[in-house]
Write a protein that holds these residues in place. Sequence first.
Motif, PDB file in Angstrom:
ATOM      1  N   ARG A 142      35.370  36.363  32.224  1.00 29.66           N
ATOM      2  CA  ARG A 142      36.580  35.678  32.406  1.00 29.66           C
ATOM      3  C   ARG A 142      36.119  34.289  32.974  1.00 29.66           C
ATOM      4  NH1 ARG A 142      39.730  34.144  36.669  1.00 29.66           N
ATOM      5  NH2 ARG A 142      38.730  35.474  38.057  1.00 29.66           N
ATOM      6  N   LYS A 143      35.315  34.407  34.167  1.00 27.54           N
ATOM      7  CA  LYS A 143      35.035  32.929  34.945  1.00 27.54           C
ATOM      8  C   LYS A 143      34.128  32.223  33.952  1.00 27.54           C
ATOM      9  CE  LYS A 143      35.767  34.464  39.364  1.00 27.54           C
ATOM     10  NZ  LYS A 143      35.297  34.867  40.401  1.00 27.54           N
ATOM     11  N   ASP A 150      45.896  33.672  35.424  1.00 26.29           N
ATOM     12  CA  ASP A 150      47.180  34.096  34.935  1.00 26.29           C
ATOM     13  C   ASP A 150      47.157  34.383  33.438  1.00 26.29           C
ATOM     14  OD1 ASP A 150      48.272  34.026  37.406  1.00 26.29           O
ATOM     15  OD2 ASP A 150      48.935  32.064  37.381  1.00 26.29           O
ATOM     16  N   TRP A 248      52.898  40.491  46.378  1.00 29.96           N
ATOM     17  CA  TRP A 248      52.626  39.425  45.277  1.00 29.96           C
ATOM     18  C   TRP A 248      53.689  38.411  45.628  1.00 29.96           C
ATOM     19  CZ3 TRP A 248      49.690  43.564  44.038  1.00 29.96           C
ATOM     20  CH2 TRP A 248      48.452  43.301  43.362  1.00 29.96           C
ATOM     21  N   PRO A 262      48.633  37.317  44.919  1.00 32.29           N
ATOM     22  CA  PRO A 262      48.685  38.257  46.170  1.00 32.29           C
ATOM     23  C   PRO A 262      48.310  37.562  47.510  1.00 32.29           C
ATOM     24  CG  PRO A 262      46.489  38.453  44.982  1.00 32.29           C
ATOM     25  CD  PRO A 262      47.376  37.686  44.234  1.00 32.29           C
ATOM     26  N   PHE A 263      49.076  38.064  48.491  1.00 37.79           N
ATOM     27  CA  PHE A 263      49.053  37.112  49.811  1.00 37.79           C
ATOM     28  C   PHE A 263      49.276  38.296  50.977  1.00 37.79           C
ATOM     29  CE2 PHE A 263      49.740  33.588  47.034  1.00 37.79           C
ATOM     30  CZ  PHE A 263      48.573  32.755  47.297  1.00 37.79           C
ATOM     31  N   SER A 264      48.307  38.049  51.983  1.00 35.99           N
ATOM     32  CA  SER A 264      48.458  39.059  53.093  1.00 35.99           C
ATOM     33  C   SER A 264      49.811  38.581  53.961  1.00 35.99           C
ATOM     34  CB  SER A 264      47.312  38.926  53.894  1.00 35.99           C
ATOM     35  OG  SER A 264      46.133  39.767  53.121  1.00 35.99           O
ATOM     36  N   THR A 278      49.573  32.842  55.245  1.00 35.70           N
ATOM     37  CA  THR A 278      48.490  31.843  55.694  1.00 35.70           C
ATOM     38  C   THR A 278      47.718  31.640  54.344  1.00 35.70           C
ATOM     39  OG1 THR A 278      48.755  32.283  57.964  1.00 35.70           O
ATOM     40  CG2 THR A 278      47.033  30.997  57.420  1.00 35.70           C
ATOM     41  N   LYS A 280      45.140  29.605  51.940  1.00 39.89           N
ATOM     42  CA  LYS A 280      44.035  28.647  51.657  1.00 39.89           C
ATOM     43  C   LYS A 280      44.032  27.927  50.228  1.00 39.89           C
ATOM     44  CE  LYS A 280      39.130  27.506  52.230  1.00 39.89           C
ATOM     45  NZ  LYS A 280      39.328  26.227  52.732  1.00 39.89           N
ATOM     46  N   PHE A 285      47.580  27.346  41.849  1.00 39.59           N
ATOM     47  CA  PHE A 285      48.708  27.982  42.492  1.00 39.59           C
ATOM     48  C   PHE A 285      48.741  27.527  44.004  1.00 39.59           C
ATOM     49  CE2 PHE A 285      51.047  31.076  45.177  1.00 39.59           C
ATOM     50  CZ  PHE A 285      52.328  31.228  44.562  1.00 39.59           C
ATOM     51  N   VAL A 325      39.906  32.266  55.663  1.00 43.60           N
ATOM     52  CA  VAL A 325      41.467  32.545  55.508  1.00 43.60           C
ATOM     53  C   VAL A 325      41.449  34.016  55.512  1.00 43.60           C
ATOM     54  CG1 VAL A 325      41.735  32.472  52.863  1.00 43.60           C
ATOM     55  CG2 VAL A 325      43.522  31.867  54.517  1.00 43.60           C
ATOM     56  N   GLU A 440      39.062  44.386  53.548  1.00 43.96           N
ATOM     57  CA  GLU A 440      39.856  43.961  52.715  1.00 43.96           C
ATOM     58  C   GLU A 440      39.258  42.802  51.906  1.00 43.96           C
ATOM     59  OE1 GLU A 440      42.774  45.078  51.411  1.00 43.96           O
ATOM     60  OE2 GLU A 440      44.370  43.811  52.019  1.00 43.96           O
ATOM     61  N   LEU A 441      39.220  42.788  50.608  1.00 48.19           N
ATOM     62  CA  LEU A 441      38.917  41.885  49.723  1.00 48.19           C
ATOM     63  C   LEU A 441      39.891  41.193  49.109  1.00 48.19           C
ATOM     64  CD1 LEU A 441      35.868  43.869  48.141  1.00 48.19           C
ATOM     65  CD2 LEU A 441      35.684  42.267  49.993  1.00 48.19           C
ATOM     66  N   GLU A 443      39.574  39.450  46.351  1.00 44.86           N
ATOM     67  CA  GLU A 443      39.357  39.220  44.916  1.00 44.86           C
ATOM     68  C   GLU A 443      39.571  40.527  44.358  1.00 44.86           C
ATOM     69  OE1 GLU A 443      35.833  37.117  42.481  1.00 44.86           O
ATOM     70  OE2 GLU A 443      36.534  36.396  44.367  1.00 44.86           O
TER      71      GLU A 443
HETATM   72  C1  LIG Z   1      44.802  41.673  48.660  1.00 44.66           C
HETATM   73  C2  LIG Z   1      44.757  40.091  48.457  1.00 44.66           C
HETATM   74  C3  LIG Z   1      45.200  39.467  49.717  1.00 44.66           C
HETATM   75  C4  LIG Z   1      45.007  38.072  49.463  1.00 44.66           C
HETATM   76  N1  LIG Z   1      45.727  37.275  50.749  1.00 44.66           N
HETATM   77  C5  LIG Z   1      45.339  36.035  51.054  1.00 44.66           C
HETATM   78  C6  LIG Z   1      45.723  35.445  52.047  1.00 44.66           C
HETATM   79  O1  LIG Z   1      46.441  35.645  52.986  1.00 44.66           O
HETATM   80  N2  LIG Z   1      45.753  33.911  52.122  1.00 44.66           N
HETATM   81  C7  LIG Z   1      44.916  33.425  50.964  1.00 44.66           C
HETATM   82  O2  LIG Z   1      44.763  32.102  51.033  1.00 44.66           O
HETATM   83  N3  LIG Z   1      44.493  34.090  49.869  1.00 44.66           N
HETATM   84  C8  LIG Z   1      44.613  35.282  49.773  1.00 44.66           C
HETATM   85  N4  LIG Z   1      44.108  36.095  48.647  1.00 44.66           N
HETATM   86  C9  LIG Z   1      43.487  35.383  47.600  1.00 44.66           C
HETATM   87  C10 LIG Z   1      44.633  34.543  46.940  1.00 44.66           C
HETATM   88  O3  LIG Z   1      45.422  35.659  46.193  1.00 44.66           O
HETATM   89  C11 LIG Z   1      44.169  33.668  45.764  1.00 44.66           C
HETATM   90  O4  LIG Z   1      43.194  32.768  46.495  1.00 44.66           O
HETATM   91  C12 LIG Z   1      44.953  33.056  44.912  1.00 44.66           C
HETATM   92  O5  LIG Z   1      45.838  34.193  44.167  1.00 44.66           O
HETATM   93  C13 LIG Z   1      44.224  31.904  44.021  1.00 44.66           C
HETATM   94  O6  LIG Z   1      45.028  31.643  43.080  1.00 44.66           O
HETATM   95  P1  LIG Z   1      44.830  30.022  42.327  1.00 44.66           P
HETATM   96  O7  LIG Z   1      45.716  29.803  41.285  1.00 44.66           O
HETATM   97  O8  LIG Z   1      45.136  29.086  43.607  1.00 44.66           O
HETATM   98  O9  LIG Z   1      43.207  29.925  42.377  1.00 44.66           O
HETATM   99  P2  LIG Z   1      42.590  30.306  40.957  1.00 44.66           P
HETATM  100  O10 LIG Z   1      41.492  29.284  40.855  1.00 44.66           O
HETATM  101  O11 LIG Z   1      43.483  30.619  39.834  1.00 44.66           O
HETATM  102  O12 LIG Z   1      42.004  31.729  41.357  1.00 44.66           O
HETATM  103  C14 LIG Z   1      41.025  31.879  42.081  1.00 44.66           C
HETATM  104  C15 LIG Z   1      40.618  33.413  41.997  1.00 44.66           C
HETATM  105  O13 LIG Z   1      41.660  34.027  42.818  1.00 44.66           O
HETATM  106  C16 LIG Z   1      42.124  35.421  42.245  1.00 44.66           C
HETATM  107  N5  LIG Z   1      43.371  35.285  41.616  1.00 44.66           N
HETATM  108  C17 LIG Z   1      44.032  34.206  41.107  1.00 44.66           C
HETATM  109  N6  LIG Z   1      45.252  34.654  40.616  1.00 44.66           N
HETATM  110  C18 LIG Z   1      45.396  36.033  41.088  1.00 44.66           C
HETATM  111  C19 LIG Z   1      46.410  36.720  40.895  1.00 44.66           C
HETATM  112  N7  LIG Z   1      47.719  36.331  40.203  1.00 44.66           N
HETATM  113  N8  LIG Z   1      46.679  38.122  41.211  1.00 44.66           N
HETATM  114  C20 LIG Z   1      44.958  38.353  42.055  1.00 44.66           C
HETATM  115  N9  LIG Z   1      44.079  37.543  42.199  1.00 44.66           N
HETATM  116  C21 LIG Z   1      44.141  36.264  41.714  1.00 44.66           C
HETATM  117  C22 LIG Z   1      41.078  35.369  41.149  1.00 44.66           C
HETATM  118  O14 LIG Z   1      39.880  36.451  41.396  1.00 44.66           O
HETATM  119  C23 LIG Z   1      40.440  34.291  40.818  1.00 44.66           C
HETATM  120  O15 LIG Z   1      39.326  33.985  40.579  1.00 44.66           O
HETATM  121  C24 LIG Z   1      44.384  37.258  48.673  1.00 44.66           C
HETATM  122  C25 LIG Z   1      44.063  38.002  47.501  1.00 44.66           C
HETATM  123  C26 LIG Z   1      44.183  39.263  47.443  1.00 44.66           C
HETATM  124  C27 LIG Z   1      43.466  40.288  46.405  1.00 44.66           C
END
Ligand SMILES: Cc1cc2nc3c(=O)[nH]c(=O)nc-3n(C[C@H](O)[C@H](O)[C@H](O)COP(=O)(O)OP(=O)(O)OC[C@H]3O[C@@H](n4cnc5c(N)ncnc54)[C@H](O)[C@@H]3O)c2cc1C
Length: 445
Positions: A142-143, A150, A248, A262-264, A278, A280, A285, A325, A440-441, A443
């Motif tokens: 994918r990357k 999305d 989510w 997903p965000f904690s 919180t 980053k 998105f 973060v 917790e990861l 990714e």
């Molecule tokens: C369980 C969990 C908890 C998280 N908690 C936090 C938090 O508290 N704070 C924080 O800043 N970030 C958190 N993240 C990471 C956050 O979800 C991604 O940084 C964000 O979704 C990135 O989206 P983007 O469009 O900005 O970046 P993009 O450049 O589109 O994505 C960067 C990476 O984020 C992941 N990602 C993107 N979209 C999604 C999605 N819809 N579902 C799953 N993974 C996705 C993929 O690995 C992707 O390569 C968490 C992720 C997980 C899995």
Amino acid sequence: MSQAERSFNFAFHGTLWASAYLALILAPLAVLLVGSVPPGTTFAWDFAVALGFSALSLMGSMFLLTARFQWTTRAFGIDIIYFFHRWVALIAFVLLLGHPVILLGVEPLLIEYLKPNAPWHMLAGAAALLAVILQVATSIWRKYIGLEYDTWRRLHALLAMTAIVLAVAHIVGVNYYIEAPWKHELWFAFAASWIVLMLYLRLVRPWRISRRPYRVADIKAERGDAWTLTLEPVGHAGLRFLPGQFVWLCLWHSALAMREHPFSISSSAEQPQRLSFTIKKLGDFTARLSQVTVGQAACLDGPFGAFSIDRYPGAPGYVFVAGGVGIAPILGMLKTLADRGDERPVWLFYAYKNLDYLTAYDQLQALQSRVKLNLVVILNDAPADWTGERGLLSEGILRRHLPDNYRDLEYFLCGPTVMTAAAERDLERMGISVRHIHTELFEMA
Ligand SMILES: Cc1cc2nc3c(=O)[nH]c(=O)nc-3n(C[C@H](O)[C@H](O)[C@H](O)COP(=O)(O)OP(=O)(O)OC[C@H]3O[C@@H](n4cnc5c(N)ncnc54)[C@H](O)[C@@H]3O)c2cc1C
């Protein structure tokens, strides 16, 4: 619910779900051997057929693994479920490839069935295989291909449904091992249940989520290119969750759009009416958070995850290790301990580049008066007058700050994979059992 009951519940749910999963993937195979069974041809032929059926059964189970049932994520943690999903998917893929490869080895004339004028059910089988190949390739690379997350998710779901429908059409058309009408019906029922699960996740659940709306109550810039977003429920009681869990989140789009992230939850589990995140800045998105306005609509699906102090209620104290973060779920756990008036000691090892990047540092300093918090900040790029720890988190730093009974504490790690992997190794070297280390990861794929 008492703390002992809660621990029992986690173990009970885990066992129940593992057994249900095994039954689910074995049942379709067992059905093949009941009632009238064809006499069979060669071992290789029947083995190849068995591979095809096994692959389909495993593929169907993916819908259950990714359906985000809270019972499953609570028992295992979503990262473990997605990790498992990835491996089961690869196993299913290898089995599926084995099916035509062995058949072609036994009977090379079967290649005729891959031509456009072949019977429809053979073309359906070939198309199902192609859909799965595309699914695996776009997931692994994918990357590299530059596919946006999305877009990849939507394509992944579409290919999964296509592959299942075509594969079932293939086995029904070939009609080998499932001649009895009730076996036809049963395989249809299996396939239908997988599709229903998918539709539930993509249509019914979004509809239910939209009936519990939220609005943005506050948005605040944080150090380290981050934001704290606070939501309030609109017309309902909010969300009950365990500290450290995640949801989510959708902003700008409805839950139907498959654009949730997903965000904690970084606020206290004792305040279900005011949820903070919180976040980053990373990609599309998260970069748009600067445009969020107070009053804007939002929706949440959750809570999910097993990264929580409430799963280990009897611990004499907790140790948190955060990078960047990764502080988000830990903040939520610390605020919950503060709101509960919990007097157990906690240690937080928080590593980042420099003070300017230290997300939520002010909140952590404020928490020190409400929790027995031993805050150890480790700066990679520390100013000359910095009196705290420097460099990277190490066994030496951990040993310097942890108490004598450190082996009895529960450890929660969240941050970049390189950092958490190194911290896990340090902790294991210090004799801490892996049962006490929880990671917790951020990714998933
Ligand atoms: C369980 C969990 C908890 C998280 N908690 C936090 C938090 O508290 N704070 C924080 O800043 N970030 C958190 N993240 C990471 C956050 O979800 C991604 O940084 C964000 O979704 C990135 O989206 P983007 O469009 O900005 O970046 P993009 O450049 O589109 O994505 C960067 C990476 O984020 C992941 N990602 C993107 N979209 C999604 C999605 N819809 N579902 C799953 N993974 C996705 C993929 O690995 C992707 O390569 C968490 C992720 C997980 C899995």
